[in-house]
Write an enzyme that holds these catalytic residues in place. Sequence first.
Site, PDB file in Angstrom:
ATOM      1  N   ASP A   1      46.985  44.354  40.276  1.00  0.00           N
ATOM      2  CA  ASP A   1      46.510  45.274  40.800  1.00  0.00           C
ATOM      3  C   ASP A   1      47.367  45.289  42.302  1.00  0.00           C
ATOM      4  O   ASP A   1      46.837  45.223  43.013  1.00  0.00           O
ATOM      5  CB  ASP A   1      45.023  45.230  41.030  1.00  0.00           C
ATOM      6  CG  ASP A   1      44.051  45.163  39.788  1.00  0.00           C
ATOM      7  OD1 ASP A   1      44.839  46.000  38.681  1.00  0.00           O
ATOM      8  OD2 ASP A   1      42.907  44.788  39.753  1.00  0.00           O
TER       9      ASP A   1
ATOM     10  N   LYS B   1      47.457  43.272  32.692  1.00  0.00           N
ATOM     11  CA  LYS B   1      46.821  44.010  32.848  1.00  0.00           C
ATOM     12  C   LYS B   1      47.368  45.018  34.012  1.00  0.00           C
ATOM     13  O   LYS B   1      47.408  44.973  35.441  1.00  0.00           O
ATOM     14  CB  LYS B   1      45.479  43.873  32.933  1.00  0.00           C
ATOM     15  CG  LYS B   1      44.201  45.064  33.161  1.00  0.00           C
ATOM     16  CD  LYS B   1      42.856  44.743  33.828  1.00  0.00           C
ATOM     17  CE  LYS B   1      42.553  44.759  34.870  1.00  0.00           C
ATOM     18  NZ  LYS B   1      42.352  45.922  35.297  1.00  0.00           N
TER      19      LYS B   1
ATOM     20  N   ASP C   1      44.224  49.298  31.802  1.00  0.00           N
ATOM     21  CA  ASP C   1      43.401  49.833  32.175  1.00  0.00           C
ATOM     22  C   ASP C   1      43.143  50.844  32.990  1.00  0.00           C
ATOM     23  O   ASP C   1      43.125  51.295  34.253  1.00  0.00           O
ATOM     24  CB  ASP C   1      42.968  48.459  32.491  1.00  0.00           C
ATOM     25  CG  ASP C   1      41.184  48.429  33.203  1.00  0.00           C
ATOM     26  OD1 ASP C   1      40.617  49.038  32.537  1.00  0.00           O
ATOM     27  OD2 ASP C   1      41.202  47.847  34.500  1.00  0.00           O
ATOM     28  N   LEU C   2      43.054  52.000  32.779  1.00  0.00           N
ATOM     29  CA  LEU C   2      42.702  52.998  33.022  1.00  0.00           C
ATOM     30  C   LEU C   2      40.888  53.375  33.376  1.00  0.00           C
ATOM     31  O   LEU C   2      41.254  54.925  33.447  1.00  0.00           O
ATOM     32  CB  LEU C   2      43.934  54.958  32.389  1.00  0.00           C
ATOM     33  CG  LEU C   2      45.459  53.752  31.904  1.00  0.00           C
ATOM     34  CD1 LEU C   2      46.177  55.098  31.905  1.00  0.00           C
ATOM     35  CD2 LEU C   2      45.735  53.584  34.034  1.00  0.00           C
ATOM     36  N   LYS C   3      40.602  53.270  32.694  1.00  0.00           N
ATOM     37  CA  LYS C   3      38.555  53.644  32.132  1.00  0.00           C
ATOM     38  C   LYS C   3      38.605  54.530  31.903  1.00  0.00           C
ATOM     39  O   LYS C   3      38.214  55.397  33.108  1.00  0.00           O
ATOM     40  CB  LYS C   3      37.977  52.674  33.093  1.00  0.00           C
ATOM     41  CG  LYS C   3      38.406  51.630  33.192  1.00  0.00           C
ATOM     42  CD  LYS C   3      37.416  51.022  34.735  1.00  0.00           C
ATOM     43  CE  LYS C   3      37.192  49.546  34.922  1.00  0.00           C
ATOM     44  NZ  LYS C   3      38.931  49.354  35.614  1.00  0.00           N
TER      45      LYS C   3
ATOM     46  N   HIS D   1      37.192  58.229  31.361  1.00  0.00           N
ATOM     47  CA  HIS D   1      36.255  58.936  31.131  1.00  0.00           C
ATOM     48  C   HIS D   1      35.963  60.439  31.563  1.00  0.00           C
ATOM     49  O   HIS D   1      36.329  60.779  32.748  1.00  0.00           O
ATOM     50  CB  HIS D   1      34.966  58.558  31.915  1.00  0.00           C
ATOM     51  CG  HIS D   1      33.468  58.798  32.189  1.00  0.00           C
ATOM     52  ND1 HIS D   1      32.164  58.217  32.959  1.00  0.00           N
ATOM     53  CD2 HIS D   1      33.126  59.424  30.995  1.00  0.00           C
ATOM     54  CE1 HIS D   1      31.436  58.504  32.279  1.00  0.00           C
ATOM     55  NE2 HIS D   1      31.161  59.113  31.460  1.00  0.00           N
ATOM     56  N   ASP D   2      36.214  61.361  30.273  1.00  0.00           N
ATOM     57  CA  ASP D   2      36.098  62.721  31.218  1.00  0.00           C
ATOM     58  C   ASP D   2      35.714  63.184  28.982  1.00  0.00           C
ATOM     59  O   ASP D   2      35.134  62.893  28.470  1.00  0.00           O
ATOM     60  CB  ASP D   2      37.855  63.059  30.513  1.00  0.00           C
ATOM     61  CG  ASP D   2      37.763  64.587  31.515  1.00  0.00           C
ATOM     62  OD1 ASP D   2      37.057  65.487  31.767  1.00  0.00           O
ATOM     63  OD2 ASP D   2      38.570  64.078  32.617  1.00  0.00           O
TER      64      ASP D   2
ATOM     65  N   PRO E   1      35.402  65.119  25.643  1.00  0.00           N
ATOM     66  CA  PRO E   1      36.381  64.639  24.070  1.00  0.00           C
ATOM     67  C   PRO E   1      37.436  65.168  24.734  1.00  0.00           C
ATOM     68  O   PRO E   1      38.401  64.558  24.251  1.00  0.00           O
ATOM     69  CB  PRO E   1      35.054  64.696  23.244  1.00  0.00           C
ATOM     70  CG  PRO E   1      33.796  64.821  23.957  1.00  0.00           C
ATOM     71  CD  PRO E   1      34.025  65.227  25.004  1.00  0.00           C
ATOM     72  N   ASN E   2      37.405  66.563  24.588  1.00  0.00           N
ATOM     73  CA  ASN E   2      39.222  66.731  24.528  1.00  0.00           C
ATOM     74  C   ASN E   2      40.138  66.502  24.808  1.00  0.00           C
ATOM     75  O   ASN E   2      40.966  66.627  24.404  1.00  0.00           O
ATOM     76  CB  ASN E   2      38.833  68.295  24.166  1.00  0.00           C
ATOM     77  CG  ASN E   2      39.990  68.585  23.720  1.00  0.00           C
ATOM     78  OD1 ASN E   2      40.876  68.819  22.690  1.00  0.00           O
ATOM     79  ND2 ASN E   2      40.784  69.495  24.893  1.00  0.00           N
TER      80      ASN E   2
ATOM     81  N   THR F   1      31.597  44.594  35.996  1.00  0.00           N
ATOM     82  CA  THR F   1      30.897  43.646  36.855  1.00  0.00           C
ATOM     83  C   THR F   1      30.700  43.963  38.161  1.00  0.00           C
ATOM     84  O   THR F   1      30.215  42.526  38.500  1.00  0.00           O
ATOM     85  CB  THR F   1      31.892  42.161  35.636  1.00  0.00           C
ATOM     86  OG1 THR F   1      33.445  43.272  36.378  1.00  0.00           O
ATOM     87  CG2 THR F   1      32.268  42.165  34.248  1.00  0.00           C
TER      88      THR F   1
ATOM     89  N   ARG G   1      36.065  33.491  38.348  1.00  0.00           N
ATOM     90  CA  ARG G   1      36.244  32.688  39.646  1.00  0.00           C
ATOM     91  C   ARG G   1      36.017  31.248  39.162  1.00  0.00           C
ATOM     92  O   ARG G   1      35.703  31.041  38.542  1.00  0.00           O
ATOM     93  CB  ARG G   1      35.138  32.978  40.808  1.00  0.00           C
ATOM     94  CG  ARG G   1      35.228  34.885  41.491  1.00  0.00           C
ATOM     95  CD  ARG G   1      36.647  35.037  41.811  1.00  0.00           C
ATOM     96  NE  ARG G   1      36.607  36.628  42.304  1.00  0.00           N
ATOM     97  CZ  ARG G   1      37.470  37.844  42.067  1.00  0.00           C
ATOM     98  NH1 ARG G   1      37.434  37.643  40.871  1.00  0.00           N
ATOM     99  NH2 ARG G   1      37.484  39.062  42.278  1.00  0.00           N
TER     100      ARG G   1
ATOM    101  N   GLN H   1      33.030  40.648  43.624  1.00  0.00           N
ATOM    102  CA  GLN H   1      32.132  40.916  42.259  1.00  0.00           C
ATOM    103  C   GLN H   1      31.015  40.113  41.550  1.00  0.00           C
ATOM    104  O   GLN H   1      30.753  39.064  42.670  1.00  0.00           O
ATOM    105  CB  GLN H   1      33.055  40.048  40.969  1.00  0.00           C
ATOM    106  CG  GLN H   1      34.210  40.785  41.221  1.00  0.00           C
ATOM    107  CD  GLN H   1      34.697  41.540  39.389  1.00  0.00           C
ATOM    108  OE1 GLN H   1      33.746  41.967  38.872  1.00  0.00           O
ATOM    109  NE2 GLN H   1      36.026  41.967  39.352  1.00  0.00           N
TER     110      GLN H   1
ATOM    111  N   GLY I   1      42.342  38.691  38.750  1.00  0.00           N
ATOM    112  CA  GLY I   1      42.894  39.447  39.261  1.00  0.00           C
ATOM    113  C   GLY I   1      43.466  37.950  40.574  1.00  0.00           C
ATOM    114  O   GLY I   1      43.829  37.170  40.419  1.00  0.00           O
ATOM    115  N   ARG I   2      42.191  38.785  41.615  1.00  0.00           N
ATOM    116  CA  ARG I   2      42.531  38.166  42.519  1.00  0.00           C
ATOM    117  C   ARG I   2      42.348  36.022  42.911  1.00  0.00           C
ATOM    118  O   ARG I   2      43.360  36.217  43.333  1.00  0.00           O
ATOM    119  CB  ARG I   2      42.119  38.306  43.679  1.00  0.00           C
ATOM    120  CG  ARG I   2      41.865  39.688  44.088  1.00  0.00           C
ATOM    121  CD  ARG I   2      40.627  40.400  44.978  1.00  0.00           C
ATOM    122  NE  ARG I   2      39.813  41.165  43.745  1.00  0.00           N
ATOM    123  CZ  ARG I   2      38.235  41.543  44.248  1.00  0.00           C
ATOM    124  NH1 ARG I   2      38.151  41.591  45.321  1.00  0.00           N
ATOM    125  NH2 ARG I   2      37.667  41.425  42.968  1.00  0.00           N
TER     126      ARG I   2
END
Length: 238
Positions: free
Chosen positions: A9, A33, A60-62, A64-65, A67-68, A120, A182, A191, A211-212
């Site tokens: 990140d 990632k 990791d772009l997650k 959410h929109d 379907p098309n 999370t 962690r 988290q 990540g961190r």
Amino acid sequence: MKDVIVACDFSSAKDVLDFLDKFAGCERKPFVKIGMELFYAAGPEIVREIKGRGHRIFLDLKLHDIPNTVRKTMKVLSSLDVDMTNVHAAGTVEMMKAALEGLTREDGTRPLLIAVTQLTSTSEERMREDLLIDRPIAEVISHYAANAKSAGLDGVVCSPLEASEVKSACGQDFMAVTPGIRFADAASDDQVRITTPLKARTMGSDFIVVGRPITAAEDPVAAYNRCVNEFIYGKDNC
Ligand code: C5P
């Protein structure tokens, strides 16, 4: 096969490449990632650059929109030759099916596709009060995972604490990719549903996303190796 995915990140190509340079002499090339921060800052070119250095990539772009839009976006992303990518399961089964269609190349190959169940960082209380979801978090996660499985996806992103429930709902082969990791002797940051790499192993995670605890460590290579030793080899470092 279990692996440790390093959440890179960072907000620039230089920062991530300087970070990855630290691993140049290592036997094991970290699975990387690339999330929204880096992708929006450095674009598809950084994906190609890191892939060219021989790292496997979880993009990791997650998504959410509708379907098309998700189908067409996944078609674009499939040309980047990443190893794994994802959507939010909250986008519905129809959206997840569209994602899979878009991601599948003409020759039938495609990256792994997983769905985020609940972030999370989300607690049951926040789910109830902010999202008006009254069911217990474990039930919500198992249900979202079952939706992802019925849409044909390969697994879900969830907390290690939920991995075994996901496996019993969807089968042992359905992957649990788990952030919220962690070390036993560290702070939790933002988290909430967290555990150690060693516990994530015993709880059945297939991949941990860290990540961190690695990127902000004084010695990132040592922190990465500690994750590998705990998660892949089951060695207790403490
Ligand atoms: O720094 P930290 O180890 O908390 O990073 C966790 C990474 O996993 C972040 O990149 C975050 O976006 C991602 N993630 C998460 N929870 C999810 C899905 C992804 O923390 N449910």
